[in-house]
Every structure is written in C-alpha cells, then in structure tokens.
Design an enzyme around this catalytic site. Structure first.
Site, PDB file in Angstrom:
ATOM      1  N   ARG A 118      37.563  59.757  34.301  1.00 34.69           N
ATOM      2  CA  ARG A 118      38.020  58.355  34.190  1.00 34.69           C
ATOM      3  C   ARG A 118      37.533  57.477  35.345  1.00 34.69           C
ATOM      4  NH1 ARG A 118      42.747  61.106  32.574  1.00 34.69           N
ATOM      5  NH2 ARG A 118      42.880  61.099  30.300  1.00 34.69           N
ATOM      6  N   LYS A 140      27.980  46.245  35.316  1.00 42.02           N
ATOM      7  CA  LYS A 140      27.789  46.481  33.879  1.00 42.02           C
ATOM      8  C   LYS A 140      27.096  47.825  33.715  1.00 42.02           C
ATOM      9  CE  LYS A 140      27.644  41.915  31.787  1.00 42.02           C
ATOM     10  NZ  LYS A 140      26.828  40.900  31.102  1.00 42.02           N
ATOM     11  N   GLU A 182      13.899  37.109  36.325  1.00 39.82           N
ATOM     12  CA  GLU A 182      15.341  37.088  36.633  1.00 39.82           C
ATOM     13  C   GLU A 182      15.603  36.338  37.948  1.00 39.82           C
ATOM     14  OE1 GLU A 182      17.793  37.856  34.712  1.00 39.82           O
ATOM     15  OE2 GLU A 182      17.046  39.319  33.263  1.00 39.82           O
ATOM     16  N   LYS A 223      23.795  36.438  42.288  1.00 37.19           N
ATOM     17  CA  LYS A 223      24.494  37.371  41.387  1.00 37.19           C
ATOM     18  C   LYS A 223      25.827  37.795  42.013  1.00 37.19           C
ATOM     19  CE  LYS A 223      24.470  40.640  37.942  1.00 37.19           C
ATOM     20  NZ  LYS A 223      23.838  41.517  37.001  1.00 37.19           N
ATOM     21  N   GLU A 233      33.076  38.563  32.759  1.00 41.54           N
ATOM     22  CA  GLU A 233      32.371  37.576  31.958  1.00 41.54           C
ATOM     23  C   GLU A 233      33.302  36.713  31.107  1.00 41.54           C
ATOM     24  OE1 GLU A 233      29.022  39.395  30.087  1.00 41.54           O
ATOM     25  OE2 GLU A 233      28.000  37.492  29.962  1.00 41.54           O
ATOM     26  N   ARG A 237      30.164  34.145  34.721  1.00 43.43           N
ATOM     27  CA  ARG A 237      29.141  35.202  34.600  1.00 43.43           C
ATOM     28  C   ARG A 237      28.194  34.930  33.435  1.00 43.43           C
ATOM     29  NH1 ARG A 237      29.575  41.598  35.869  1.00 43.43           N
ATOM     30  NH2 ARG A 237      27.398  42.059  35.413  1.00 43.43           N
ATOM     31  N   ASN A 241      23.218  34.549  31.730  1.00 40.39           N
ATOM     32  CA  ASN A 241      22.563  34.731  30.429  1.00 40.39           C
ATOM     33  C   ASN A 241      21.543  33.616  30.140  1.00 40.39           C
ATOM     34  OD1 ASN A 241      22.617  36.617  28.310  1.00 40.39           O
ATOM     35  ND2 ASN A 241      23.620  35.126  26.973  1.00 40.39           N
ATOM     36  N   HIS A 244      18.505  34.099  27.976  1.00 39.93           N
ATOM     37  CA  HIS A 244      18.631  35.419  27.347  1.00 39.93           C
ATOM     38  C   HIS A 244      18.938  35.360  25.851  1.00 39.93           C
ATOM     39  CE1 HIS A 244      18.447  36.821  31.412  1.00 39.93           C
ATOM     40  NE2 HIS A 244      18.654  38.076  31.076  1.00 39.93           N
ATOM     41  N   HIS A 248      16.642  37.668  24.071  1.00 40.51           N
ATOM     42  CA  HIS A 248      17.056  38.908  23.395  1.00 40.51           C
ATOM     43  C   HIS A 248      16.502  38.958  21.970  1.00 40.51           C
ATOM     44  CE1 HIS A 248      20.701  39.566  26.262  1.00 40.51           C
ATOM     45  NE2 HIS A 248      19.656  40.261  26.644  1.00 40.51           N
ATOM     46  N   HIS A 260      11.544  43.038  29.452  1.00 47.94           N
ATOM     47  CA  HIS A 260      12.686  42.127  29.377  1.00 47.94           C
ATOM     48  C   HIS A 260      12.379  40.774  30.031  1.00 47.94           C
ATOM     49  CE1 HIS A 260      16.885  40.900  29.410  1.00 47.94           C
ATOM     50  NE2 HIS A 260      16.842  40.755  30.715  1.00 47.94           N
TER      51      HIS A 260
HETATM   52  N1  GLY Z   1      22.570  40.835  33.444  1.00 47.90           N
HETATM   53  C1  GLY Z   1      23.568  39.856  33.307  1.00 47.90           C
HETATM   54  C2  GLY Z   1      24.860  40.262  33.914  1.00 47.90           C
HETATM   55  O1  GLY Z   1      24.917  41.182  34.712  1.00 47.90           O
HETATM   56  O2  GLY Z   1      25.850  39.671  33.594  1.00 47.90           O
END
Ligand code: GLY
Length: 356
Positions: A118, A140, A182, A223, A233, A237, A241, A244, A248, A260
């Site tokens: 966990r 993430k 990025e 970031k 998010e 956050r 995007n 993106h 995407h 990417h």
């Molecule tokens: N790659 C976008 C984020 O980490 O939210």
C-alpha cells in the site's frame, strides 16, 4: 547543486546536479531503507550497477530490476514481475524503489512503489529531458492497459527526485528537442523568462553547456509550484495540459510512434490558433509559438484530412467534462484560461491553420 522544494501533502525536494549516485544512496539510507530496488531500462545497466555499488558501499542492499524500453515497460506483466522481485527480495514498508530512466520507468517505478504494501518510498532518478522536467515530478504514476494509456495509476509523490545533468550528454539530439516542448509549455503557462530565452537564443537552449540547465531548473520550478498547490488536478495542475488535448489526439492517431513532445508542439500550435480565433491572444503570440517551436526543430503543422479522427481522439481526453472538449488556453504569456465551448467549426478552422 540546486534544490527545488515541492510542497503539498508530502513535501519533497528535487536535487539538480551531477554525480548524484552517492546523494541518492545517502537519501535512501537516511529514510531507513535497508534495501533498494533499482528499476532501469537495458541501456542504463551500467548506471544501475554504479548505483548498486554505491548502495552496497553504504550498507544498503541493492536489487536490480531491468524493464523494457519506453512504453513497453508500462505493462501489467512488467509490473507483476516487479512485485515478484520485491517479494523475493523481502521488501518491507521501509525499503525503497529507485526509478532510473525515462518517463515510462519513473511512471512504472512510482506505481510499483505505490502498490507494494500500500505504498513504499520511491526515489526518482530521471535520465531523459522529458522525465526530468515532467514525468518524475508530481507523483503521477501508472501503467497502460487495453483500455488506454495511463488509465490505471495512482498519485504517489516521490520521496525525492535527483536530476543528474550529466545524463543530458548521453541523449540523442531528437530527445532533447522533444523534451524541450515541455519546457516551452511551462514557459507559456507560467514563466515568461523561459520564452525570452528561446526567442533570444534557441541553439543555447538545446545545449547542455548553454542555457539548458537553467531552463530545466526553471521548468521544474514551474511544475513544483503547480503540483505543490494542486497535486490531484482539481484546478491549477490542469494548466500543465497546455497543448496536450490536441497533442494526445495526434499521438493516438500516430499510434504512439511520434515522440510525445512533437505531438505537444503541434498541440500548442493548434490551441494558439483556436485562442487567436476567439480573440484571446494576438496574432503576434501565435507567431511567437511558431517561431520558438520551429527554431528548436519542433513541428508546427500537421497533415490535413484527419479532422474527424482527431476530434474523436480529443473526445477521449480524461480532462473533458460533461461531453465538452476542454482546452487549457492562454490569454497572454503566463496567463491561462479554459475553452470549453468550441464548436466543430472553430476546431476545424484551427486544424486547417495547421496545414503546411
Ligand atoms: N504531465 C502533466 C502532469 O504531471 O500533470
């Protein structure tokens, strides 16, 4: 050595420097890890051995776990193999996983750590530009499944992140170019100084001996600022995007063969055209997007004739709400807004502007 703090539910630090193996091991030992699992891709075997040697010297038992390159790593069977490795090596809650590699490895290592008992600590050691400025920071983690990319995952903040700038020298040029998308994105959403650097001296911005280290630091700082305020998010956050949503859709249409960053570059051009058509940004700012992206070798156009396919791709975006395609847009450099009510005609017009 530079340290960028990341606030949030479990604050941590991003260390930027060179020769960081001992610092990584020192960190693992200081949090009480008696064992570390070093998850790495095949080309990083020598680096993984060097890290393992530093760990053993410090009295920390190291287990190496090799995983496939790129997205092939983010698969359930690879994750299951890692669980076996952790089980066979007797990993407890105090032991730590180290993700040594690109974004796919840091995502996978983070998810293995999130799910073992966990949640055990993960120390991220990104080796690609994209992983340094994006994937390794922010917690993430996840894998891909037949239902799509990154649909199975967890927010699991790293214990710490170590960015070794020496790794930049081992990267092919096109990886530096793709990762730069990025960095440019973080400039557009939050840091005008980044944009000024690209306008003034694009060549130095790609150079590990030029401005690239400063840009990496600035981009990670953006970031860190964003995820420190909004880990899960729920608002801010989402600005990460930028570019993106269309990006995407391009990646999906290109069956994930495009890098990417190249798809994100085209995505930033698309949203710039859409934003200009809606009166949000000037023609000059659209031109700034084009000039900066082209100056570092990123694409700003996309093949015509695939509108329906791309709109279908955008409709799959996880960030959409209530059936509307949702875009992060700019009203100026460092100023973001959202577009949620674009019509098919708006989207088609922005797509047409991408013709070469
Ligand atoms: N790659 C976008 C984020 O980490 O939210």
């Amino acid at each position: 050595m530079h340290i960028i703090p990341v606030n949030g539910p479990s604050p941590y630090e991003v260390t930027i420097g060179t020769d960081l193996s001992e610092s990584i091991v020192e960190r693992a030992a200081s949090i009480g890890a008696a064992k570390v699992a070093i998850i790495h891709q095949p080309p990083l075997l020598a680096a993984a051995h060097a890290l393992a040697a530093a760990a053993e010297k410090r009295g920390v038992e190291a287990t190496l776990a090799e995983v496939p390159d790129a997205e092939a790593a983010k698969q359930l069977d690879v994750l299951a193999h890692l669980w076996d490795v952790l089980g066979q090596a007797g990993f407890s809650r105090r032991d730590a996983v180290i993700g040594l590699g690109g974004g796919a490895v840091t995502d996978l290592a983070g998810f293995a750590a999130a799910t073992w008992m966990r949640g055990i600590p993960v120390i991220q050691a990104p080796t690609t530009l994209l992983a340094m400025v994006d994937a390794a920071v922010g917690g993430k983690t996840g894998i891909n499944t037949s239902a799509g990319k990154n649909l199975v995952g967890a927010f699991h903040e790293p214990d710490s992140v170590f960015v070794d700038l020496e790794r930049l020298r081992t990267l092919p040029d096109d990886e530096i170019v793709a990762g730069s998308a990025e960095i440019i994105k973080t400039g557009f959403i939050h840091d005008p100084v980044i944009i000024e650097h690209y306008i003034k001296n694009p060549a130095l911005c790609l150079d590990p001996d030029g401005i690239l280290p400063e840009l990496i630091e600035r981009s990670i700082a953006v970031k860190a600022h964003v995820v420190g305020q909004d880990l899960k998010e729920s608002g801010l956050r989402e600005t990460l995007n930028y570019g993106h949503t269309f990006g995407h859709a391009v990646e999906r249409r290109e069956r994930y063969i495009w890098r990417h960053g190249r798809a994100v570059a085209v995505g930033m051009m698309f949203i710039a055209h859409l934003s200009h058509a809606r009166g949000l940004i000037s023609a000059d700012l659209v031109q700034t997007h084009r000039e900066i992206l082209e100056s570092v070798g990123l694409p700003t156009t996309y093949e015509q004739g695939h509108f329906e396919d791309l709109v279908e791709g955008m409709r799959h975006d996880k960030k959409n709400r209530g059936g509307h395609i949702r875009f992060v847009a700019l009203t100026g450099i460092g100023e973001t807004t959202r577009i949620e009510d674009a019509t098919d005609d708006d989207l088609r017009a922005a797509y047409t502007k991408l013709s070469a």
